[in-house]
Design a protein around this motif. Structure first.
Motif, PDB file in Angstrom:
ATOM      1  N   PHE A 147       0.836  -1.279   0.034  1.00 50.86           N
ATOM      2  CA  PHE A 147       0.130  -0.001   0.062  1.00 50.86           C
ATOM      3  C   PHE A 147       0.843   1.086  -0.073  1.00 50.86           C
ATOM      4  O   PHE A 147       1.828   1.203   0.301  1.00 50.86           O
ATOM      5  N   ILE A 148       0.342   2.354  -0.456  1.00 47.45           N
ATOM      6  CA  ILE A 148       0.792   3.657  -0.352  1.00 47.45           C
ATOM      7  C   ILE A 148      -0.133   4.433   0.058  1.00 47.45           C
ATOM      8  O   ILE A 148      -1.299   4.730  -0.923  1.00 47.45           O
ATOM      9  N   PHE A 149      -0.420   5.156   1.031  1.00 47.63           N
ATOM     10  CA  PHE A 149      -1.355   5.891   1.859  1.00 47.63           C
ATOM     11  C   PHE A 149      -1.147   7.487   1.310  1.00 47.63           C
ATOM     12  O   PHE A 149      -0.004   7.863   1.634  1.00 47.63           O
ATOM     13  N   LEU A 150      -1.969   8.331   0.632  1.00 47.32           N
ATOM     14  CA  LEU A 150      -2.098   9.698   0.221  1.00 47.32           C
ATOM     15  C   LEU A 150      -2.964  10.286   1.225  1.00 47.32           C
ATOM     16  O   LEU A 150      -4.059  10.467   0.929  1.00 47.32           O
ATOM     17  N   TYR A 151      -2.395  10.938   2.360  1.00 51.08           N
ATOM     18  CA  TYR A 151      -3.027  11.558   3.431  1.00 51.08           C
ATOM     19  C   TYR A 151      -3.858  12.633   2.772  1.00 51.08           C
ATOM     20  O   TYR A 151      -4.998  12.892   2.957  1.00 51.08           O
ATOM     21  N   GLU A 152      -3.280  13.545   2.102  1.00 45.42           N
ATOM     22  CA  GLU A 152      -3.648  14.933   1.919  1.00 45.42           C
ATOM     23  C   GLU A 152      -4.778  14.483   0.693  1.00 45.42           C
ATOM     24  O   GLU A 152      -5.998  15.342   0.869  1.00 45.42           O
ATOM     25  N   ASN A 153      -4.733  13.627  -0.138  1.00 48.30           N
ATOM     26  CA  ASN A 153      -5.673  13.381  -1.195  1.00 48.30           C
ATOM     27  C   ASN A 153      -6.832  12.470  -0.732  1.00 48.30           C
ATOM     28  O   ASN A 153      -7.672  12.249  -1.457  1.00 48.30           O
ATOM     29  N   GLN A 154      -6.763  11.817   0.739  1.00 48.93           N
ATOM     30  CA  GLN A 154      -7.558  10.790   1.071  1.00 48.93           C
ATOM     31  C   GLN A 154      -7.816   9.810  -0.076  1.00 48.93           C
ATOM     32  O   GLN A 154      -8.990   9.287  -0.359  1.00 48.93           O
ATOM     33  N   LEU A 155      -6.607   9.253  -0.622  1.00 50.74           N
ATOM     34  CA  LEU A 155      -6.729   8.123  -1.450  1.00 50.74           C
ATOM     35  C   LEU A 155      -5.615   7.214  -0.869  1.00 50.74           C
ATOM     36  O   LEU A 155      -4.707   7.483  -0.191  1.00 50.74           O
ATOM     37  N   PHE A 156      -5.599   6.057  -1.517  1.00 51.78           N
ATOM     38  CA  PHE A 156      -4.513   5.028  -1.321  1.00 51.78           C
ATOM     39  C   PHE A 156      -4.003   4.277  -2.612  1.00 51.78           C
ATOM     40  O   PHE A 156      -5.034   4.016  -3.451  1.00 51.78           O
ATOM     41  N   LEU A 157      -2.758   4.048  -2.826  1.00 54.44           N
ATOM     42  CA  LEU A 157      -2.330   3.254  -4.008  1.00 54.44           C
ATOM     43  C   LEU A 157      -2.277   1.883  -3.689  1.00 54.44           C
ATOM     44  O   LEU A 157      -1.840   1.368  -2.400  1.00 54.44           O
ATOM     45  N   THR A 158      -2.564   0.867  -4.303  1.00 48.98           N
ATOM     46  CA  THR A 158      -2.521  -0.577  -4.333  1.00 48.98           C
ATOM     47  C   THR A 158      -1.303  -1.007  -5.172  1.00 48.98           C
ATOM     48  O   THR A 158      -1.438  -0.439  -6.504  1.00 48.98           O
ATOM     49  N   PHE A 159      -0.735  -2.146  -5.098  1.00 49.11           N
ATOM     50  CA  PHE A 159       0.332  -2.676  -5.965  1.00 49.11           C
ATOM     51  C   PHE A 159       0.165  -4.210  -6.067  1.00 49.11           C
ATOM     52  O   PHE A 159       0.106  -4.956  -5.072  1.00 49.11           O
ATOM     53  N   ARG A 160      -0.282  -4.528  -7.050  1.00 51.00           N
ATOM     54  CA  ARG A 160      -0.440  -6.014  -7.429  1.00 51.00           C
ATOM     55  C   ARG A 160      -0.160  -6.423  -8.770  1.00 51.00           C
ATOM     56  O   ARG A 160      -0.432  -5.841  -9.674  1.00 51.00           O
ATOM     57  N   ASN A 161       0.864  -7.526  -8.750  1.00 51.76           N
ATOM     58  CA  ASN A 161       1.012  -8.089 -10.121  1.00 51.76           C
ATOM     59  C   ASN A 161       1.511  -6.931 -11.078  1.00 51.76           C
ATOM     60  O   ASN A 161       0.973  -6.944 -12.192  1.00 51.76           O
ATOM     61  N   ARG A 162       2.647  -6.024 -10.721  1.00 50.00           N
ATOM     62  CA  ARG A 162       3.110  -5.178 -11.486  1.00 50.00           C
ATOM     63  C   ARG A 162       1.949  -4.025 -12.081  1.00 50.00           C
ATOM     64  O   ARG A 162       2.646  -3.002 -12.447  1.00 50.00           O
TER      65      ARG A 162
END
Length: 486
Positions: A327-342
């Motif tokens: 995961f990468i959490f983006l606090y100010e944007n209230q979003l999060f990134l996920t990484f899976r299978n490239r």
């Protein structure tokens, strides 16, 4: 927690990663995999980065494209030099080792090799300043730049105890600039950071969390001056997750629920205690905390997003949201990134997919976040990616460096073997000189680059973007560091 290079806390194994906030685990002689019932790093998370920044500093898409226009290979540094006097003292310099972490601040680039050797290079002179290893038997496992006091923290292990204990040191950047790495002073000497203990640096809250497994005590320190603030002693605590202003304590799970507590990170005050219901006999893939949102995923079940203030529950179908590797959490944007299978995806906390990237296929299938950087403004992701199949210069292990907009998924710029030839270094003699015989004071120093662009884009193992200098630094499997700039 600090994006791949930015603000927050991050977790990694003792065989390190790269850059800002992070957790470093002590380990056994052999690698340890996971925790009880998959609770601890159950998804083989190499890192979880949570990024904080100021909302009003964002660049437009055209600004970002201009920033990376005509970016070229400019310099090459080598962490392996058997002729260097340090080679006689540091046995790890005897053979080449891949770069696993890069950190930069102002005019200094730090490159950490898998062997445990860490070199500091000066961007002004393009010469090595010093090695940070202060002992021939010190194996540096991770770096952390502490912006609160302009220092670098090194986390090291030693063969004398089978590399099972972490040793932390802090050294001011000015001492490194003077070539005085032995001016470092030890940190957390009172703590027994043996496996499975850890230390976690959190830039967002300016805190350090340590865990002494020997006596099952967690301690929170001030990152500004390293004073201890409070401790948590409870053998039933299985994991602690840090968010801005709070900590989530995850306790040993019961048959049908897991006890949770939310604490103030400033003083340890309990803000909320509750139980979260679980499916019986189902492994917990992950439990993550993001501000007031709790993310829970069990094996082959839907993702649950719980608002811990209102206890409103949102579910995302297991067919839409599959367990990511990081995961990468983006606090100010209230979003999060996920990484899976490239692949990378952007989600909001209503469980909706916000962005899919059009041209951002990661090089590493296991999401090696050493090769990913998120800018402080959370607008760009810079990654080492698979090169286009129609790029005739990119064959074998040659990839590309892709810069994409996080909110739109658009690829804004790309460094490839076919578009990033080194710039010719010119003098001001209008062609009336003969190369190295030029006497013009305006002649620029020709960089010592032995690698071709294709070779520099081959087997990249670490990546860092210096936002102040607008330069990308990459390290590869041969222990070389390359500077990309326009």
């Amino acid at each position: 927690m600090e994006g791949v290079g930015v603000g927050g806390g991050r977790r990694i194994t003792v065989s390190p990663r790269p850059c800002s906030g992070r957790r470093i685990l002590a380990k056994k002689r052999h690698c340890h995999s996971g925790g009880v019932d998959g609770f601890v790093n159950s998804v083989k998370k190499l890192q979880r980065r949570e990024i904080s920044s100021k909302r009003d500093r964002g660049f437009s898409m055209s600004d970002a494209q201009e920033r990376f226009r005509n970016i070229r290979l400019q310099e090459e540094y080598d962490t392996h030099d058997p002729k260097d006097p340090s080679a006689a003292v540091l046995p790890f310099l005897g053979k080449r080792s891949k770069i696993v972490e890069i950190v930069a601040t102002r005019d200094i680039v730090f490159a950490l090799a898998e062997s445990g050797v860490c070199a500091a290079f000066c961007r002004e002179t393009n010469q090595i300043i010093c090695f940070l290893n202060v002992s021939p038997v010190e194996v540096i496992r991770s770096l952390f730049y502490n912006k609160n006091n302009d220092s670098l923290i090194t986390v090291s292990v030693y063969a004398s105890d089978h590399y099972s204990s972490l040793t932390c040191r802090s050294i001011g950047i000015e001492y490194i600039r003077r070539g005085q790495p032995d001016a470092a002073f030890p940190l957390f000497e009172s703590e027994s950071l043996k496996w499975p203990g850890f230390v976690e640096f959190d830039n967002v809250n300016a805190k350090v969390l340590t865990y002494s497994a020997q006596d099952s005590i967690y301690k929170v320190f001030d990152l500004k001056n390293y004073t201890m603030l409070y401790s948590i002693s409870d053998k039933n605590v299985q994991e602690i997750k840090i968010s801005p202003g709070i900590m989530l304590l995850i306790f040993s799970k019961a048959s049908s629920h897991v006890p949770l507590k939310i604490l103030s990170i400033e003083d340890g005050t309990v803000l909320k205690s509750f139980n979260h219901l679980l499916y019986r006999n189902k492994k917990v893939d992950f439990i993550e905390q993001f501000n007031e949102k709790l993310l829970v995923k069990q094996e082959n079940e839907n993702l649950q997003i719980l608002d811990v203030r209102t206890f409103e529950l949102t579910e995302v179908s297991r067919s839409e949201f599959m367990t990511p590797s990081a995961f990468i959490f983006l606090y100010e944007n209230q979003l999060f990134l996920t990484f899976r299978n490239r692949t990378v995806a952007v989600w909001n906390f209503r469980g909706e997919l916000v962005t899919s990237f059009e041209d951002h296929l990661l090089w590493n299938p296991d999401c090696n976040t050493n090769n990913i950087y998120i800018t402080n403004d959370q607008d760009l992701i810079i990654s080492y990616c698979k090169a286009d199949s129609d790029d005739s210069f990119s064959e074998g292990n040659v990839g590309s460096i892709n810069i994409s907009n996080i909110l739109t998924g658009k690829c804004l710029a790309k460094i490839t073997a076919s578009n990033s030839f080194p710039l010719e270094k010119e003098c001001s003699c209008a062609g009336n000189c003969w190369g190295s015989g030029c006497n013009s004071r305006n002649r620029k120093r020709v960089p010592k680059i032995r690698s071709t662009v294709a070779e520099a884009l081959e087997d990249i193992t670490a990546l860092y973007y210096d936002e102040e200098r607008n330069e990308i630094y990459t390290g590869n499997g041969r222990g070389l560091v390359h500077v990309w700039s326009n």
